[in-house]
Structures are given as structure tokens and as C-alpha cells.
Motif scaffolding. Structure first.
Motif, short mmCIF file in Angstrom:
data_model
loop_
_atom_site.label_atom_id
_atom_site.label_comp_id
_atom_site.label_asym_id
_atom_site.label_seq_id
_atom_site.Cartn_x
_atom_site.Cartn_y
_atom_site.Cartn_z
N ALA A 192 0.81 -1.16 0.09
CA ALA A 192 0.02 0.06 -0.10
C ALA A 192 0.76 1.28 -0.06
O ALA A 192 0.51 2.32 -0.55
N THR A 193 2.21 1.16 0.70
CA THR A 193 3.03 2.46 0.72
C THR A 193 3.70 2.46 -0.52
O THR A 193 3.36 3.61 -0.92
N ALA A 194 4.00 1.65 -1.12
CA ALA A 194 4.48 1.67 -2.83
C ALA A 194 3.40 2.30 -3.82
O ALA A 194 3.63 3.14 -4.55
N ILE A 195 2.44 1.63 -3.69
CA ILE A 195 1.21 2.12 -4.53
C ILE A 195 0.83 3.73 -4.33
O ILE A 195 0.66 4.44 -5.12
N ALA A 196 0.82 3.99 -3.19
CA ALA A 196 0.45 5.44 -2.67
C ALA A 196 1.53 6.25 -3.12
O ALA A 196 1.19 7.45 -3.58
N ALA A 197 2.59 5.85 -3.01
CA ALA A 197 4.04 6.77 -3.37
C ALA A 197 3.65 6.83 -4.95
O ALA A 197 4.15 7.68 -5.49
N ALA A 198 3.41 5.96 -5.65
CA ALA A 198 3.32 5.97 -6.93
C ALA A 198 2.31 6.81 -7.59
O ALA A 198 2.54 7.64 -8.56
N VAL A 199 1.05 6.52 -6.96
CA VAL A 199 0.06 7.69 -7.32
C VAL A 199 0.71 9.09 -7.21
O VAL A 199 0.49 9.88 -8.21
N VAL A 200 1.37 9.40 -5.97
CA VAL A 200 1.75 10.71 -5.95
C VAL A 200 2.96 10.88 -6.80
O VAL A 200 2.85 12.12 -7.37
N GLY A 201 3.69 9.94 -7.28
CA GLY A 201 4.73 10.10 -8.13
C GLY A 201 4.23 10.64 -9.39
O GLY A 201 4.81 11.39 -10.08
N LEU A 202 3.14 9.87 -9.93
CA LEU A 202 2.56 10.05 -11.17
C LEU A 202 2.03 11.48 -11.26
O LEU A 202 2.24 12.29 -12.22
N LEU A 203 1.09 11.85 -10.49
CA LEU A 203 0.33 13.11 -10.29
C LEU A 203 1.00 14.04 -10.11
O LEU A 203 1.01 15.37 -10.98
N GLY A 204 2.18 14.14 -9.16
CA GLY A 204 2.97 15.28 -8.92
C GLY A 204 4.09 15.34 -10.00
O GLY A 204 4.06 16.68 -10.44
N THR A 205 4.38 14.49 -10.65
CA THR A 205 5.36 14.58 -11.87
C THR A 205 4.42 15.52 -13.05
O THR A 205 5.10 16.23 -13.70
N ALA A 206 3.09 14.73 -13.33
CA ALA A 206 2.29 15.52 -14.23
C ALA A 206 2.38 16.99 -13.95
O ALA A 206 2.26 17.76 -14.92
N TYR A 207 2.02 17.26 -12.54
CA TYR A 207 1.57 18.78 -12.35
C TYR A 207 3.14 19.63 -12.49
O TYR A 207 2.74 20.61 -12.87
N ALA A 208 3.84 18.69 -11.94
CA ALA A 208 5.14 19.60 -12.09
C ALA A 208 5.70 20.01 -13.68
O ALA A 208 6.15 21.13 -13.80
N ARG A 209 5.43 19.10 -14.49
CA ARG A 209 5.43 19.52 -15.95
C ARG A 209 4.87 20.51 -16.54
O ARG A 209 5.06 21.13 -17.41
N ARG A 210 3.46 20.51 -16.09
CA ARG A 210 2.32 21.48 -16.32
C ARG A 210 2.91 23.02 -16.00
O ARG A 210 2.68 23.81 -16.76
N VAL A 211 3.43 22.99 -14.86
CA VAL A 211 3.70 24.48 -14.43
C VAL A 211 5.35 24.59 -14.43
O VAL A 211 5.68 25.64 -14.15
N ARG A 212 6.03 23.66 -15.21
CA ARG A 212 7.38 23.59 -15.40
C ARG A 212 8.32 23.99 -14.26
O ARG A 212 9.04 24.96 -14.21
N VAL A 213 8.43 23.07 -13.41
CA VAL A 213 9.25 23.04 -12.24
C VAL A 213 9.63 21.68 -12.05
O VAL A 213 9.19 20.69 -12.19
N PRO A 214 10.76 21.39 -11.18
CA PRO A 214 11.29 19.86 -10.85
C PRO A 214 9.97 19.45 -10.14
O PRO A 214 9.45 19.79 -9.27
N SER A 215 9.92 18.12 -10.56
CA SER A 215 8.91 17.22 -9.73
C SER A 215 9.05 16.93 -8.30
O SER A 215 8.16 16.80 -7.42
N ALA A 216 10.53 17.23 -7.68
CA ALA A 216 10.67 17.02 -6.42
C ALA A 216 10.04 18.10 -5.49
O ALA A 216 9.76 17.81 -4.38
N VAL A 217 9.69 19.31 -6.12
CA VAL A 217 8.94 20.48 -5.28
C VAL A 217 7.99 19.89 -4.78
O VAL A 217 7.34 20.23 -3.60
N PHE A 218 7.10 19.14 -5.55
CA PHE A 218 5.88 18.35 -5.14
C PHE A 218 5.77 17.06 -4.57
O PHE A 218 5.21 16.85 -3.59
N VAL A 219 6.62 16.28 -5.10
CA VAL A 219 6.72 14.85 -4.45
C VAL A 219 7.26 14.81 -3.24
O VAL A 219 6.81 13.89 -2.42
N ILE A 220 8.54 15.38 -3.04
CA ILE A 220 9.15 15.06 -1.79
C ILE A 220 8.56 15.32 -0.65
O ILE A 220 8.27 14.62 0.44
N PRO A 221 7.82 16.50 -0.69
CA PRO A 221 6.99 16.73 0.87
C PRO A 221 5.78 15.88 0.92
O PRO A 221 5.37 15.58 2.06
#
Length: 431
Positions: free
Chosen positions: A329-358
């Protein structure tokens, strides 16, 4: 504009790329992205056949002209690594501008100096407060209540200030972290010894969460998946030493407390209840929000990071309630955040770590780590080792899940672009 490595301007371009690489790596960027950013800068200034070698403490650029002129190699050491996502975003934007429109070399150098000298987005007292609020939020998340959250806040402030005092005197960071962990466990031991009717162990869990290396862990897994095995190994070593320092600090305090007869039991160690009740949601949101502040995420990007913490907790609880093992469950939940966080980061043109790491903060294995150390202090070696392995498995699951989400997005964004960014992605079938 086209430079060669034998020209003075070519040397300036290589020095600029090295400085950019140092800032990105020191601010928490993954090795693969650092190398890519340096190559983009040099390509923008017409320098081809450039190789970039990035590891955890040094960056090397090598230019081999195809017209027979001597090769040029330059290196820059990365002596200070401090997460600063505001500066990370600014450098990324500068690299993007250099790659898309021909900025004069002098203008690029001046803008990079401005980024380097800019005042931090939050003052030091705000960062210290954010670290303490990470502990307080984690204490609320695992059901400790407001009194325990206040104790965790105080313990983290004391530990951080003690570590800073040691740092100013040149003491190695390992011992700074160990002392910070000691304060968290010491406050809990005092609460238990004075028989204060609260979940005292939640203080330790909160303090541990504030010290766990979530950012280096994700970067370690990302480097390994990208084929940067040397740097991944170095980052893994960094993670191991950070965790070892935390374990040493907690273990020393618990060992002394047990010998002095303080009634500490494993049964008293709380775990986060698998519920979406307001305290748990508030704890998850607050943990990610304060984690973002501690990483110096600009104010305009704080809300997405906090919402990511709520999303990862919601997904984790839903999966756990439907029978998915906790690590899965931990890995899947992290994957969901990794997917959505990276997609949003590309939309606003910033590194994905800004959203995913917190966002991964609510799932960091503070309870498992503390439980393992307590078992070892009580001479239950087998049980303690199992809990420490559980903590390690959860941590690896978080890192792998985050990167898996980003890789899913990469798989569907176009073969040509993916191959240009990651040439080593060609299939070898393991040979």
C-alpha cells in the motif's frame, strides 16, 4: 553562437555549466537531471561532444573536439549540499531559457550570480519552526494529541539547536543528527518517568520523522533506476549513515533509560491509525506543508505539496483497508503521488521533487524505526531486527513507488524525447 573548448568563451561556458551543475546537485536534484542540464547549456552555446560525469561530491565535464584539437576537462567539487527548492526552481528556469532562446553568455552568468546571492525564501527561524512542526504533525498523525505534539515541537527545536551548535564547532553531521535524535527520545523518557498520562512514545516518532532522509532516499532510487549506479551507491551510503545516526541517538537514550528502570514497553509505541478522521488528515496535510517549508519550497507551490500529503495518506488508508499489505500500500500510494506530482510539475514547469518529496512525509517509517530500536534496547534482538527491516522496506517502497509513478508518465510521453534524455534506456535484457 558557437564556442570551442580552446576559446576563452568556451572555457567560460564550461565553467558556467559546472556552476549550474553544482547548484542543482547541492539543492537536491537527481544526478540524471544535473547531467542533462549541463549538456543543454553547452549545446545551446554550440559545444558538442561533451560528456558530463556527476557523482555525489564532484562534477566533471570533458570536451573532445572532432578536429584534432586537444581535449579539455574541468571539474568542480560540491562541498555543500543543502536542499533549497526555491533556488532549484530558479536554476531550472534559467537552463530552460538558455536552451530555448540564445541568451548572451555574460547575461546568463550575471543571472546565475543573482540566483546564487538571492536571499532565502524563508528566514532561518521559519525553517527551524517548520522542522519542529513536522514533528508535531507526525505526533498528531499517529494519535498523540496536542500535548504530545507540543512536546515533540519542543524536543525538535532543542535537538536542532544543539545540532547547529555542534555544527558551528566543526563536529561531523553524524553526531549532530545523533544528538538531535537523543533529544526527542529524552523528552519521551522524561514524560514516561514522570508518568504523564500521554502517548509519550509519539514524541520520539515525531522527532524521528523530522530527521529521516526522505529526499536522499528518493534521489538514491531515482539514480539507480536511471543507471547511475556509482552515485546511487553513494547516496545509499548517505542514507545509511543518516539512519544510523538517528538509531544511535535513540538507542543510546533508550539503553540508559531501560537500565535506570524507566517503564518503557514496546506495547506503548503508537502506530498511525488507519483512519481518515480529522486529526489524521490534519496531521498528514500539516506534515507535508511544513516539510515543504523546510525544503524552502516557494509559497506559491506550498498548497500542491500539502495536498499531495493528504492524497498519499488517503490512498494508503484506502488500500490498507481493502487488504493490501502495508508495504504494498505504501509503494502504490507513493506511485500515485509520483505520477500526479510529476504530471503537475511538468504542467507548471518546475522540478517534480518540489511536489513529490513533501508529499511522502506522512508515510515515512518513524514508528517502525522506533519500535525496532526499543526492542533492541530491551534485548529482543530478533524482534528489533525485524522491525528495522520493516522500516527499511517501507522506505524503499516509498522511493521505488515515487519513481515508478514518474516512469509511467515517461513511458507515454513519446519515445524520441525519452531516448534523448536517457540514452541508456535501450534494452540489454540484463546482460
Amino acid at each position: 553562437m558557437t564556442f570551442t573548448a580552446s576559446d576563452a568563451e568556451g572555457h567560460r561556458a564550461m565553467a558556467l555549466a559546472l556552476r549550474v551543475g553544482e547548484l542543482l546537485l547541492g539543492s537536491g536534484e537527481a544526478t540524471e537531471n544535473v547531467g542533462g542540464a549541463m549538456r543543454r547549456i553547452l549545446e545551446a552555446y554550440g559545444m558538442r561532444h561533451v560528456e558530463a560525469d556527476v557523482n555525489l561530491s564532484a562534477i566533471t565535464l570533458s570536451h573532445v573536439p572532432d578536429d584534432g584539437r586537444p581535449a579539455t576537462t574541468a571539474e568542480r567539487r560540491v562541498r555543500r549540499r543543502h536542499p533549497d527548492y526555491d533556488r532549484l526552481i530558479a536554476v531550472h528556469h534559467l537552463v530552460g531559457e538558455v536552451a530555448t532562446r540564445e541568451l548572451p553568455l555574460g547575461e546568463t552568468e550575471e543571472r546565475l550570480r543573482t540566483i546564487t546571492r538571492r536571499v532565502r525564501v524563508y528566514p532561518d527561524w521559519a525553517v527551524v519552526t517548520a522542522l519542529a512542526l513536522i514533528s508535531a504533525s507526525a505526533a498528531v498523525l499517529i494519535g498523540g494529541g496536542l500535548t504530545v505534539a507540543a512536546a515533540a515541537f519542543v524536543a525538535t527545536v532543542l535537538g536542532d539547536r544543539a545540532g547547529a551548535w555542534l555544527g558551528r564547532r566543526g563536529v561531523a553531521e553524524f553526531f549532530q543528527l545523533a544528538v538531535a535524535a537523543m533529544f526527542g527520545s529524552l523528552v519521551a523518557v522524561l514524560l514516561i518517568a514522570m508518568r504523564v498520562p500521554v502517548e509519550a512514545s509519539a514524541v520520539v516518532v515525531g522527532a524521528v520523522v523530522a530527521l529521516l532522509p526522505g529526499r536522499p532516499l528518493v534521489a538514491c532510487v531515482q539514480d539507480g533506476i536511471a543507471g547511475e549506479y556509482v552515485t546511487a551507491t553513494a547516496r545509499l551510503t548517505e542514507v545509511v549513515f543518516i539512519v544510523a545516526a538517528v538509531i544511535a541517538g535513540i538507542g543510546a537514550t533508550l539503553a540508559v533509560a531501560v537500565r535506570l528502570g524507566v517503564p518503557i514497553t514496546v506495547e506503548s509505541v503508537p502506530s498511525a491509525p488507519l483512519t481518515l478522521a480529522p486529526p489524521q488528515l490534519a496531521g498528514a496535510l500539516g506534515l507535508s506543508l511544513t516539510f515543504a517549508v523546510a525544503l524552502l519550497v516557494p509559497p506559491r507551490y506550498l498548497l500542491p505539496g500539502a495536498l499531495g500529503g493528504g492524497l498519499i495518506w488517503l490512498t494508503f488508508v484506502w488500500l490498507a483497508r481493502h487488504g493490501v499489505p502495508l508495504i504494498g500500500a505504501t509503494a502504490i500510494a507513493a506511485a500515485v503521488v509520483g505520477l500526479l506530482g510529476t504530471a503537475y510539475a511538468r504542467r507548471v514547469r518546475v522540478p517534480s521533487a518540489v511536489f513529490v518529496i513533501p508529499a511522502i512525509g506522512p508515510l515515512l517509517p518513524g514508528s517502525a524505526l522506533y519500535r525496532g530500536m526499543l526492542e533492541l534496547s530491551l534485548d529482543n534482538v530478533s524482534a528489533g531486527a525485524l522491525h528495522l527491516i520493516e522500516a527499511l522496506s517501507i522506505a524503499v517502497g516509498i522511493g521505488a513507488g515515487v519513481i515508478m509513478g514518474a516512469e509511467i508518465l515517461r513511458a507515454f510521453r513519446g519515445r524520441g524525447l525519452a531516448r534523448r534524455i536517457r540514452p541508456a534506456a535501450r534494452r540489454t535484457r540484463g546482460y
